[in-house]
Design an enzyme around this catalytic site. Structure first.
Site, PDB file in Angstrom:
ATOM      1  N   LYS A 257     -16.271   3.701  12.001  1.00 58.72           N
ATOM      2  CA  LYS A 257     -16.033   2.538  12.872  1.00 58.72           C
ATOM      3  C   LYS A 257     -16.394   1.243  12.158  1.00 58.72           C
ATOM      4  O   LYS A 257     -17.538   1.034  11.767  1.00 58.72           O
ATOM      5  CB  LYS A 257     -16.857   2.672  14.164  1.00 58.72           C
ATOM      6  CG  LYS A 257     -16.912   1.407  15.029  1.00 58.72           C
ATOM      7  CD  LYS A 257     -17.714   1.614  16.319  1.00 58.72           C
ATOM      8  CE  LYS A 257     -17.933   0.301  17.081  1.00 58.72           C
ATOM      9  NZ  LYS A 257     -18.734   0.480  18.323  1.00 58.72           N
ATOM     10  N   LYS A 269     -21.005  -8.669  26.396  1.00 59.40           N
ATOM     11  CA  LYS A 269     -22.383  -8.179  26.332  1.00 59.40           C
ATOM     12  C   LYS A 269     -23.355  -9.277  26.760  1.00 59.40           C
ATOM     13  O   LYS A 269     -23.057 -10.458  26.583  1.00 59.40           O
ATOM     14  CB  LYS A 269     -22.726  -7.783  24.890  1.00 59.40           C
ATOM     15  CG  LYS A 269     -22.120  -6.490  24.408  1.00 59.40           C
ATOM     16  CD  LYS A 269     -22.569  -6.199  22.973  1.00 59.40           C
ATOM     17  CE  LYS A 269     -21.954  -4.909  22.453  1.00 59.40           C
ATOM     18  NZ  LYS A 269     -22.383  -3.712  23.182  1.00 59.40           N
ATOM     19  N   ASP A 280     -22.225  -3.375  13.757  1.00 57.39           N
ATOM     20  CA  ASP A 280     -21.346  -2.423  14.435  1.00 57.39           C
ATOM     21  C   ASP A 280     -20.289  -1.828  13.486  1.00 57.39           C
ATOM     22  O   ASP A 280     -19.367  -1.139  13.928  1.00 57.39           O
ATOM     23  CB  ASP A 280     -20.682  -3.089  15.655  1.00 57.39           C
ATOM     24  CG  ASP A 280     -20.407  -2.093  16.777  1.00 57.39           C
ATOM     25  OD1 ASP A 280     -20.994  -1.003  16.765  1.00 57.39           O
ATOM     26  OD2 ASP A 280     -19.574  -2.416  17.658  1.00 57.39           O
ATOM     27  N   ASP A 339     -15.874  -3.252  26.114  1.00 52.98           N
ATOM     28  CA  ASP A 339     -17.020  -3.038  25.229  1.00 52.98           C
ATOM     29  C   ASP A 339     -17.048  -1.603  24.692  1.00 52.98           C
ATOM     30  O   ASP A 339     -17.821  -1.296  23.797  1.00 52.98           O
ATOM     31  CB  ASP A 339     -18.320  -3.370  25.983  1.00 52.98           C
ATOM     32  CG  ASP A 339     -19.494  -3.580  25.044  1.00 52.98           C
ATOM     33  OD1 ASP A 339     -19.258  -3.692  23.819  1.00 52.98           O
ATOM     34  OD2 ASP A 339     -20.636  -3.630  25.535  1.00 52.98           O
ATOM     35  N   ARG A 343     -14.460   3.597  20.165  1.00 55.89           N
ATOM     36  CA  ARG A 343     -13.686   4.833  20.342  1.00 55.89           C
ATOM     37  C   ARG A 343     -12.188   4.556  20.245  1.00 55.89           C
ATOM     38  O   ARG A 343     -11.408   5.417  19.855  1.00 55.89           O
ATOM     39  CB  ARG A 343     -14.065   5.482  21.678  1.00 55.89           C
ATOM     40  CG  ARG A 343     -13.735   4.661  22.893  1.00 55.89           C
ATOM     41  CD  ARG A 343     -14.454   5.116  24.157  1.00 55.89           C
ATOM     42  NE  ARG A 343     -15.877   4.770  24.128  1.00 55.89           N
ATOM     43  CZ  ARG A 343     -16.746   5.077  25.077  1.00 55.89           C
ATOM     44  NH1 ARG A 343     -16.349   5.764  26.145  1.00 55.89           N
ATOM     45  NH2 ARG A 343     -18.004   4.729  24.979  1.00 55.89           N
TER      46      ARG A 343
HETATM   47  N1  BES Z   1     -21.375  -1.084  19.621  1.00 57.79           N
HETATM   48  C1  BES Z   1     -21.726  -0.628  20.913  1.00 57.79           C
HETATM   49  C2  BES Z   1     -22.791   0.470  20.900  1.00 57.79           C
HETATM   50  C3  BES Z   1     -24.151   0.081  20.385  1.00 57.79           C
HETATM   51  C4  BES Z   1     -25.127  -0.350  21.265  1.00 57.79           C
HETATM   52  C5  BES Z   1     -24.446   0.191  19.041  1.00 57.79           C
HETATM   53  C6  BES Z   1     -26.373  -0.688  20.781  1.00 57.79           C
HETATM   54  C7  BES Z   1     -25.700  -0.155  18.563  1.00 57.79           C
HETATM   55  C8  BES Z   1     -26.662  -0.587  19.429  1.00 57.79           C
HETATM   56  C9  BES Z   1     -20.498  -0.072  21.623  1.00 57.79           C
HETATM   57  O1  BES Z   1     -19.289  -0.641  21.286  1.00 57.79           O
HETATM   58  C10 BES Z   1     -20.697  -0.288  23.090  1.00 57.79           C
HETATM   59  O2  BES Z   1     -20.814  -1.414  23.485  1.00 57.79           O
HETATM   60  N2  BES Z   1     -20.753   0.786  23.858  1.00 57.79           N
HETATM   61  C11 BES Z   1     -20.946   0.700  25.271  1.00 57.79           C
HETATM   62  C12 BES Z   1     -19.947   1.608  25.937  1.00 57.79           C
HETATM   63  C13 BES Z   1     -19.873   1.465  27.424  1.00 57.79           C
HETATM   64  C14 BES Z   1     -19.309   0.129  27.805  1.00 57.79           C
HETATM   65  C15 BES Z   1     -18.999   2.574  27.960  1.00 57.79           C
HETATM   66  C16 BES Z   1     -22.370   1.164  25.579  1.00 57.79           C
HETATM   67  O3  BES Z   1     -22.828   2.133  24.971  1.00 57.79           O
HETATM   68  O4  BES Z   1     -23.011   0.529  26.412  1.00 57.79           O
HETATM   69 ZN    ZN Z   2     -19.191  -1.462  19.314  1.00 59.48          ZN
HETATM   70 ZN    ZN Z   3     -18.805  -2.396  22.366  1.00 56.88          ZN
END
Ligand code: BES
Ligand code: ZN
Ligand code: ZN
Length: 492
Positions: A257, A269, A280, A339, A343
């Protein structure tokens, strides 16, 4: 920096003596005491050889020409990660006091294995890393951080390959540190593409890059484009291929990714800690670093790396929740939460890999979910696979390199959470439960039922607090793990 192996001790002003905490501890200390004229009882009382414990001693005897002896505790375990971390930590903390030339005395140890030499070389090299990418204060670095630095390792083991490997690994790891630690204005998808191109030229592997919306459209990378819609920076899709010498090579595909900054998009966010989202692209970094290192070490494998890369931005043009778009695989995706973008771009990366390369083993890495951090904290990455053999092999390699993994389920019980009424699949269940698992289930849809696929959620381990920096910083998680894993597949 030069690292030399010497079978006999020569004069060095500063000598590091690693000490294992085992039944031999009293004998090891007695030897140090007699060699340098220290009081054995005081030494034994003061130094317990705990992991990373140090004791700096100043011998009086001028005949030895050693004016500083640093005892370095290894603790009870002495695997690669203990040797590496003890030496990295010592070097990191004391480099400003090191002279240009230091020695490491292993002559008292019975059997010095190759991994010990590799770990020492890796640890000392990493200990010299300077995170000050954009500092304007250009005072001269300590002499041990300049080209003049030299290390003499005193040992009967003459395996220079092990030492070179430790240094080669560290050099790639530090290039990855720089890439992940770089701020979002210094690191766009194009930067990753250029990095890969240059690395491919230097280490002789093939790199093809698709840059900009037009080129990605031509490749049918619609899912990457959906995430890129609100970004002023061009997206990039990086395809790397390295083929070592020999016949019948194991064929491994890696997908990482590469979100160079994740604002969350329209599902924005909170601002607290958003700056950490420059990391990221930690999955991409692991793939880029592994490609480089495997090519540098000329391992006899066929390795393919794919990095889909974009920013995830807020804009009038951004893809909104409820939008439905196509993917490379032809399947339609309903955007529920912008967010959950990682995926989506991995969907195209995985499908592209399966369709164009058909690797025997397929691994993706991503800083994918906050949920995996809630589950495993910062100590281990989440491992998802339906293949027990692959799981065990990755778990074992992680133990060996110190890049820990913990397996989580990929059961079909979680699959229906991603059913969409209007599209083939949706990108989020809408529920605040099992987030890391449902993310993995989403990816599974795009792996073409690959029997040997594993997903590593590295959100908690790619960019962490630690002793080597005052803020969170890159760990280059995955580079040593994947290189060792790839190596374990080599048929003898
Ligand atoms: N990049 C984030 C995940 C992340 C969070 C990486 C903290 C490192 C530290 C990812 O893209 C994300 O925001 N995921 C969300 C998904 C949700 C909206 C279904 C999450 O995990 O909150
Ligand atoms: Zn992310
Ligand atoms: Zn995200």
């Amino acid at each position: 920096m030069k690292i030399r192996l010497q079978q006999q001790k020569s004069e060095v002003a500063t000598l590091i003596v690693p000490i294992l905490k085992n039944d031999n501890l009293p004998a090891q200390l007695a030897q140090v005491a007699t060699t340098y004229g220290f009081n054995e009882a005081l030494l034994t009382a003061d130094f317990k050889a705990a992991f990373k414990e140090t004791l700096v001693l100043y011998p009086q005897s001028v005949t030895l020409n050693v004016n500083k002896v640093i005892l370095l505790g290894l603790g009870e375990k002495n695997g690669a990660i203990e040797w590496l971390t003890a030496f990295r930590s010592l070097t990191h903390n004391q480099k400003s006091k090191f002279p240009a030339q230091i020695g490491v005395d292993l002559l008292a140890l019975e059997n010095v294995e190759n991994y010990v030499l590799e770990s020492i070389a890796n640890g000392i090299t990493l200990g010299r890393y300077n995170i000050n990418l954009y500092k304007t204060d250009k005072t001269d670095p300590p002499v041990f951080c300049t080209e003049a630095a030299e290390v003499s390792i005193f040992t009967q083991n003459t395996n220079e390959t092990a030492v070179n490997r430790g240094v080669a690994t560290a050099e790639t790891q530090m290039r990855i540190f720089d890439l992940v630690n770089a701020g979002a204005n210094h690191k766009t998808p194009k930067t990753l593409a250029k990095w890969a191109k240059k690395s491919g030229k230097t280490y002789d592997y093939n790199v093809t890059t698709y840059i900009g919306r037009k080129e990605l459209e031509k490749q049918n990378l619609h899912a990457v484009l959906a995430v890129n819609a609100g970004s002023p920076a061009d997206p990039a899709f990086i395809v790397m291929e390295y083929k070592g010498e020999g016949e019948n090579l194991p064929k491994i595909g890696l997908v990482g990714k590469g979100v160079t900054f994740d604002t969350g998009g329209i599902s924005i966010k909170p601002s607290t800690n958003m700056a950490n989202m420059k990391s990221d692209m930690g999955g991409a970094a692991a793939v880029l670093g592994t490609m480089e290192l495997v090519a540098k070490l000329k391992l006899p494998v066929h390795l393919i790396g794919i990095v889909p890369s974009t920013e995830n931005c807020v804009d009038g043009k951004s893809t909104k929740p409820s939008e439905v778009f196509k993917s490379y695989a032809g399947k339609t995706i309903e955007m529920i939460d912008t967010d959950a973008e990682g995926r989506i771009i991995l969907a195209d990366g995985l499908a592209y890999m399966c369709k164009n390369f058909q690797p025997d083993t397929l691994i993706d890495l991503a800083t994918l979910t906050g949920s995996v951090i809630a589950t495993l904290g910062y100590a281990a990455a989440g491992l998802f696979t339906n293949n027990d053999e692959l799981a065990n092999s990755l778990l074992q390699t992680g133990q060996q390199t110190g890049e820990k993994l913990w397996r989580l389920p990929l059961w079909d019980a979680y699959k229906d959470d991603l059913n969409s009424d209007v599209a083939d699949v949706r990108n989020f269940s809408g529920k605040p439960v099992a987030g890391a698992i449902t993310a993995a289930k989403f990816l599974e849809v795009f792996t073409d039922k690959h029997p040997n696929w594993a997903h590593l959620d590295i959100a908690g381990v790619a960019f962490t607090d630690g002793e080597f920096a005052s803020m969170k910083s890159s760990t280059a998680y995955g580079v040593r793990l994947l290189t060792a894993f790839v190596e374990s597949l080599i048929k003898n």
